[in-house]
Structure formats: structure tokens, C-alpha cells
Design a protein around this motif. Structure first.
Motif, PDB file in Angstrom:
ATOM      1  N   LEU A   1      -9.387   3.742   5.408  1.00 23.33           N
ATOM      2  CA  LEU A   1      -8.531   4.864   5.765  1.00 23.33           C
ATOM      3  C   LEU A   1      -9.044   6.152   5.137  1.00 23.33           C
ATOM      4  O   LEU A   1      -8.963   7.225   5.734  1.00 23.33           O
ATOM      5  CB  LEU A   1      -7.095   4.589   5.316  1.00 23.33           C
ATOM      6  CG  LEU A   1      -6.361   3.516   6.116  1.00 23.33           C
ATOM      7  CD1 LEU A   1      -5.111   3.060   5.385  1.00 23.33           C
ATOM      8  CD2 LEU A   1      -6.001   4.042   7.498  1.00 23.33           C
ATOM      9  N   TYR A   2      -9.593   6.053   3.943  1.00 20.34           N
ATOM     10  CA  TYR A   2     -10.134   7.229   3.252  1.00 20.34           C
ATOM     11  C   TYR A   2     -11.336   7.802   3.979  1.00 20.34           C
ATOM     12  O   TYR A   2     -11.468   9.020   4.128  1.00 20.34           O
ATOM     13  CB  TYR A   2     -10.505   6.850   1.819  1.00 20.34           C
ATOM     14  CG  TYR A   2     -11.192   7.972   1.058  1.00 20.34           C
ATOM     15  CD1 TYR A   2     -10.460   9.049   0.582  1.00 20.34           C
ATOM     16  CD2 TYR A   2     -12.559   7.937   0.819  1.00 20.34           C
ATOM     17  CE1 TYR A   2     -11.082  10.084  -0.102  1.00 20.34           C
ATOM     18  CE2 TYR A   2     -13.191   8.963   0.132  1.00 20.34           C
ATOM     19  CZ  TYR A   2     -12.444  10.031  -0.323  1.00 20.34           C
ATOM     20  OH  TYR A   2     -13.066  11.045  -0.995  1.00 20.34           O
TER      21      TYR A   2
ATOM     22  N   SER B   1      -7.562   0.485   2.411  1.00 18.84           N
ATOM     23  CA  SER B   1      -7.354   1.838   1.884  1.00 18.84           C
ATOM     24  C   SER B   1      -8.649   2.638   1.918  1.00 18.84           C
ATOM     25  O   SER B   1      -8.652   3.832   2.243  1.00 18.84           O
ATOM     26  CB  SER B   1      -6.822   1.772   0.443  1.00 18.84           C
ATOM     27  OG  SER B   1      -5.548   1.189   0.398  1.00 18.84           O
TER      28      SER B   1
ATOM     29  N   MET C   1       0.850  -1.183   0.000  1.00 15.67           N
ATOM     30  CA  MET C   1       0.000   0.000   0.000  1.00 15.67           C
ATOM     31  C   MET C   1       0.893   1.243   0.000  1.00 15.67           C
ATOM     32  O   MET C   1       2.084   1.157   0.282  1.00 15.67           O
ATOM     33  CB  MET C   1      -0.873   0.049   1.267  1.00 15.67           C
ATOM     34  CG  MET C   1      -1.825  -1.075   1.457  1.00 15.67           C
ATOM     35  SD  MET C   1      -2.643  -0.949   3.075  1.00 15.67           S
ATOM     36  CE  MET C   1      -3.504   0.638   2.901  1.00 15.67           C
TER      37      MET C   1
ATOM     38  N   ALA D   1       1.664   3.025   2.300  1.00 14.26           N
ATOM     39  CA  ALA D   1       1.635   3.121   3.754  1.00 14.26           C
ATOM     40  C   ALA D   1       2.948   2.622   4.329  1.00 14.26           C
ATOM     41  O   ALA D   1       3.644   1.809   3.717  1.00 14.26           O
ATOM     42  CB  ALA D   1       0.473   2.312   4.324  1.00 14.26           C
TER      43      ALA D   1
ATOM     44  N   LEU E   1      -6.189  -5.031   0.636  1.00  9.80           N
ATOM     45  CA  LEU E   1      -5.570  -3.731   0.848  1.00  9.80           C
ATOM     46  C   LEU E   1      -6.433  -2.614   0.280  1.00  9.80           C
ATOM     47  O   LEU E   1      -6.401  -1.489   0.777  1.00  9.80           O
ATOM     48  CB  LEU E   1      -4.175  -3.700   0.214  1.00  9.80           C
ATOM     49  CG  LEU E   1      -3.189  -4.720   0.791  1.00  9.80           C
ATOM     50  CD1 LEU E   1      -1.845  -4.620   0.064  1.00  9.80           C
ATOM     51  CD2 LEU E   1      -2.994  -4.531   2.279  1.00  9.80           C
ATOM     52  N   SER E   2      -7.225  -2.916  -0.756  1.00 13.62           N
ATOM     53  CA  SER E   2      -8.137  -1.900  -1.294  1.00 13.62           C
ATOM     54  C   SER E   2      -9.224  -1.570  -0.284  1.00 13.62           C
ATOM     55  O   SER E   2      -9.657  -0.423  -0.158  1.00 13.62           O
ATOM     56  CB  SER E   2      -8.759  -2.366  -2.611  1.00 13.62           C
ATOM     57  OG  SER E   2      -9.606  -3.490  -2.414  1.00 13.62           O
TER      58      SER E   2
END
Length: 223
Positions: free
Chosen positions: A210-211, A207, A22, A24, A203-204
């Protein structure tokens, strides 16, 4: 973007490489206070949880690290208070379940299907149509296992969304409104010779969490 991995550095290499795919930075730590500076928490696999934490005597638990258990519970509490996304893998999923008041089956009668024997065991799984995993993988997936224990009584607010059809073992759980996901399998080390499952798809989802983190505190969909 920083993702805390609450574990001992000598055992977290696979998780670090997984997160590094990521945009990250993985932060391996034994300090729950680091969560104040991070955007998400990953609880990795490992030994078994001290049974006293779910009100039982030891009836088959192995490789117990009570100090690490305590630090991981503290980190999870911190992440929940901050409404940070949490991903628990193998022991990490079981720790999530115990933290929310659930229990663990300490010695599965069908452990041979799931146990690590020099390599991960691979087997089928079914996925709930109403879950975030269904959006990623559809209704079935061939997954890897390396455990002899499993979720027994589900913790408060948690739902099972993936199972092994051979014995009903719970393979994934989510919280009903917090961005908390637990997987009994290992997306960080799937073998392409054993399965077409792509761990990177998770991971999507992370992500996306996190968004939306800080905008709405409900369990999000990819839609």
C-alpha cells in the motif's frame, strides 16, 4: 485506508477482524465498483469456482456460487487495472489463478491432508528462498488448510512460491510484477496451539504494498 473484501457479509467476519489489525478499514461488498474508492482487495475463501470458468465440466466441485464468482472476477479485474494490491486466500488464490488463465484440480487425491473436517488441517510447507514469504517466515512453515481442490496449471505471469512437501500442493502464488499474492492457507485463523506461524506478519507486506502503490508497479520486496 480502505480494503475491499469481495464476499458475502455472513462469511467474512474472520477476514474483517484480520484486516482490522492494520490501520485500515475493511469494506465488505458485493459491488466491484467499490474498488474505485479502495486501496486494496482481499478475495476471501469459500466454496469452489464454477469449472466452466476454466474450461472444464464439474468433476467434484462443491458449494458453487456462480454469481459470487463473477463479481469476484470483476473486482479482481478492476484491482489489476488500478494496480491495487490483491491478497487472495484459499478460494481467493484459486480465483486469481483462473483469472490469469490457469486451471484447478477439482478433486485432489491427497485431499485428506488438506480438507476441513470440523477444523482446519495442519501440515508442513516449504517456501521458496527468492520469495516475499521467505522474508517473512523463512524456508518452512506449519500452515492450516481447509480445501479439497488445488491449483493445477499456473496462470500467465504467476509463480508458485510455497508447497506442501507431502504431495506438492501449491500453497502460495505471486504475480511476476503485479502486487498480487495468493495463499491456499488461512492466515486470518491460525491456531497458536497448532503452529507458531504469525498471520499478522502478512499485514506488514500488505502495508508495504500500500505504501509503494502508485510509485512503482512491480512485485515488491520487504527489503
Amino acid at each position: 485506508m480502505k480494503i475491499a473484501i469481495l464476499g458475502r457479509k455472513e462469511y467474512t467476519g474472520n477476514y474483517e477482524r484480520f484486516i482490522s489489525q492494520m490501520p485500515a478499514i475493511p469494506i465488505v461488498t458485493l459491488k466491484p465498483s467499490v474498488l474505485t474508492e479502495c486501496d486494496a482487495l482481499l478475495l476471501p475463501g469459500g466454496g469452489d469456482i464454477e469449472p466452466a470458468f476454466f474450461g472444464e465440466k464439474n468433476c467434484g466441485s462443491e458449494n458453487i456460487d456462480t454469481e459470487l464468482d463473477i463479481l469476484q472476477f470483476q473486482a479482481l479485474d478492476c484491482a489489476i487495472c488500478k494496480r491495487l494490491p490483491v491478497l487472495g486466500i484459499c478460494k481467493g488464490m484459486q480465483l486469481i489463478n483462473v483469472s490469469f488463465g490457469g486451471s484447478i484440480n477439482q478433486n485432489m487425491q491427497t485431499a485428506s491432508i488438506h480438507k476441513y473436517n470440523g477444523r482446519d488441517s495442519y501440515h508442513a510447507s516449504v517456501i521458496s528462498e527468492s520469495s516475499c514469504l521467505y522474508e517473512l517466515y523463512g524456508g518452512s512453515a506449519r500452515i492450516n488448510s481447509a480445501h479439497h481442490q488445488s491449483v493445477n496449471r499456473l496462470g500467465n505471469g504467476l509463480s508458485a512460491i510455497q508447497w506442501c512437501p507431502d504431495d506438492g500442493c501449491i500453497e502460495a502464488i505471486v504475480h511476476e510484477y503485479l502486487p498480487v499474492l495468493g495463499l491456499q492457507w488461512h492466515p486470518e485463523r491460525l491456531s497458536p496451539s497448532e503452529t507458531t506461524l504469525d498471520g499478522k506478519r502478512l499485514l506488514s507486506l500488505l502495508s508495504f504494498w500500500l505504501y509503494v502503490s502508485g510509485k512503482k508497479y512491480i512485485f515488491p520486496s520487504l527489503r
